[in-house]
Scaffold this motif. Sequence first.
Motif, PDB file in Angstrom:
ATOM      1  N   VAL A 129      26.576  38.898  25.295  1.00 60.10           N
ATOM      2  CA  VAL A 129      26.188  39.939  26.087  1.00 60.10           C
ATOM      3  C   VAL A 129      26.984  39.743  27.612  1.00 60.10           C
ATOM      4  N   ALA A 130      27.417  39.028  27.996  1.00 60.03           N
ATOM      5  CA  ALA A 130      28.200  38.498  29.190  1.00 60.03           C
ATOM      6  C   ALA A 130      30.139  38.602  28.790  1.00 60.03           C
ATOM      7  N   LEU A 131      29.863  38.437  27.090  1.00 60.60           N
ATOM      8  CA  LEU A 131      31.195  38.769  27.087  1.00 60.60           C
ATOM      9  C   LEU A 131      31.746  40.046  26.691  1.00 60.60           C
ATOM     10  N   VAL A 132      30.627  41.207  25.940  1.00 61.78           N
ATOM     11  CA  VAL A 132      30.972  42.860  25.747  1.00 61.78           C
ATOM     12  C   VAL A 132      30.498  43.445  26.932  1.00 61.78           C
ATOM     13  N   ALA A 133      30.294  42.672  28.535  1.00 55.17           N
ATOM     14  CA  ALA A 133      29.757  42.943  29.726  1.00 55.17           C
ATOM     15  C   ALA A 133      31.129  43.024  30.593  1.00 55.17           C
ATOM     16  N   GLY A 134      32.030  42.273  29.752  1.00 51.99           N
ATOM     17  CA  GLY A 134      33.167  42.514  30.630  1.00 51.99           C
ATOM     18  C   GLY A 134      33.349  40.871  31.686  1.00 51.99           C
ATOM     19  N   GLU A 135      31.890  40.042  32.174  1.00 57.77           N
ATOM     20  CA  GLU A 135      31.469  39.249  32.587  1.00 57.77           C
ATOM     21  C   GLU A 135      32.218  37.409  32.393  1.00 57.77           C
ATOM     22  N   ALA A 136      32.812  37.714  31.353  1.00 61.15           N
ATOM     23  CA  ALA A 136      33.544  35.804  31.030  1.00 61.15           C
ATOM     24  C   ALA A 136      34.870  36.556  29.869  1.00 61.15           C
ATOM     25  N   ILE A 137      34.978  35.038  30.342  1.00 60.50           N
ATOM     26  CA  ILE A 137      36.359  35.118  29.490  1.00 60.50           C
ATOM     27  C   ILE A 137      37.347  35.903  30.303  1.00 60.50           C
ATOM     28  N   ALA A 138      37.618  36.058  30.862  1.00 55.77           N
ATOM     29  CA  ALA A 138      39.175  36.719  31.685  1.00 55.77           C
ATOM     30  C   ALA A 138      39.956  35.898  32.273  1.00 55.77           C
ATOM     31  N   ALA A 139      40.501  35.317  31.313  1.00 59.32           N
ATOM     32  CA  ALA A 139      41.662  34.322  32.052  1.00 59.32           C
ATOM     33  C   ALA A 139      42.402  34.215  33.347  1.00 59.32           C
ATOM     34  N   PRO A 140      41.515  33.688  34.038  1.00 65.06           N
ATOM     35  CA  PRO A 140      41.546  33.381  35.688  1.00 65.06           C
ATOM     36  C   PRO A 140      43.584  32.331  35.807  1.00 65.06           C
ATOM     37  N   GLY A 141      43.335  32.655  37.031  1.00 68.21           N
ATOM     38  CA  GLY A 141      44.615  31.604  37.064  1.00 68.21           C
ATOM     39  C   GLY A 141      44.361  30.842  36.658  1.00 68.21           C
ATOM     40  N   MET A 142      43.804  29.927  36.645  1.00 68.25           N
ATOM     41  CA  MET A 142      43.996  28.225  36.627  1.00 68.25           C
ATOM     42  C   MET A 142      42.786  27.683  36.167  1.00 68.25           C
ATOM     43  N   GLN A 143      41.720  27.587  35.513  1.00 65.67           N
ATOM     44  CA  GLN A 143      40.528  27.684  35.456  1.00 65.67           C
ATOM     45  C   GLN A 143      39.963  26.231  34.532  1.00 65.67           C
ATOM     46  N   LYS A 181      55.550  31.461  32.606  1.00 60.82           N
ATOM     47  CA  LYS A 181      55.448  32.110  34.207  1.00 60.82           C
ATOM     48  C   LYS A 181      53.428  31.998  33.420  1.00 60.82           C
ATOM     49  N   LEU A 182      53.173  31.032  34.007  1.00 63.39           N
ATOM     50  CA  LEU A 182      51.513  31.417  33.700  1.00 63.39           C
ATOM     51  C   LEU A 182      50.974  32.037  34.968  1.00 63.39           C
ATOM     52  N   ALA A 183      49.433  32.100  35.005  1.00 67.34           N
ATOM     53  CA  ALA A 183      48.754  33.391  36.006  1.00 67.34           C
ATOM     54  C   ALA A 183      48.542  32.957  37.220  1.00 67.34           C
ATOM     55  N   ASP A 184      48.674  31.345  37.488  1.00 68.81           N
ATOM     56  CA  ASP A 184      48.821  31.158  38.508  1.00 68.81           C
ATOM     57  C   ASP A 184      50.188  31.092  39.592  1.00 68.81           C
ATOM     58  N   GLY A 185      51.313  31.739  38.668  1.00 67.26           N
ATOM     59  CA  GLY A 185      52.489  31.123  39.634  1.00 67.26           C
ATOM     60  C   GLY A 185      53.392  30.475  38.948  1.00 67.26           C
ATOM     61  N   SER A 186      52.728  29.247  37.943  1.00 61.51           N
ATOM     62  CA  SER A 186      53.091  27.914  37.979  1.00 61.51           C
ATOM     63  C   SER A 186      54.359  28.671  36.420  1.00 61.51           C
ATOM     64  N   LEU A 187      55.161  27.578  37.089  1.00 62.09           N
ATOM     65  CA  LEU A 187      56.763  27.815  35.638  1.00 62.09           C
ATOM     66  C   LEU A 187      56.289  26.442  35.196  1.00 62.09           C
ATOM     67  N   LEU A 188      56.360  26.777  33.277  1.00 60.87           N
ATOM     68  CA  LEU A 188      56.702  25.601  32.607  1.00 60.87           C
ATOM     69  C   LEU A 188      57.809  25.868  31.825  1.00 60.87           C
ATOM     70  N   SER A 189      58.963  24.421  31.503  1.00 59.95           N
ATOM     71  CA  SER A 189      59.763  24.858  30.926  1.00 59.95           C
ATOM     72  C   SER A 189      59.652  24.282  29.924  1.00 59.95           C
TER      73      SER A 189
END
Length: 172
Positions: free
Chosen positions: A13-27, A123-131
């Motif tokens: 229900v949380a997933l369908v309601a959009g409460e879960a799994i929104a990939a944040p900057g870095m969780q 480039k990751l959501a929190d601004g980090s860069l990976l080579s």
Amino acid sequence: MKKSNWIAIIALVALVAGEAIAAPGMQKVEYLSDSIAQKDGKVIKLLGGSSWVLSSPTLALVTDDIIIVFQDVVLKNKKTVKVAIAYVDGDEIIATHAGGTYATSTGFLTAVVESLGDGAVLKLADGSLLSIPQYDRYDTGWWLPPYKALLTGNRMYLWNLKKGKRVWVQMK
């Protein structure tokens, strides 16, 4: 009804309601990576010995890799539930532990938001860069951002959760 079934229903229900799994900057999350040993409908057994019930069936084959990410989801009533999300064969499926033991690792759930130099730098959501080393750029050059990703706790590997593929990375 078992408590684990109620948790899966609440998580769905949380997933369908959009409460879960929104990939944040870095969780920071716990996860396990394994391979499917057996499948029977929505029930899968992993090579490591644990069994899981998926909320929906998967077309994944035996021996396919699976990543299960454990997230704390805060519901509207401010109650926190731990949800296991299986990333397998390009799908994101709620999973409930059915038996056996498993070992988790620590990692960071994030998203790749930009690819530079044909996959040489992500480039990751929190601004980090990976080579990305030359030998893994064939894959990263074809992955089109944005996509969810899991950075391992030691920050040496990045899993593309849509593709189920892991590449070696170096923080810039």
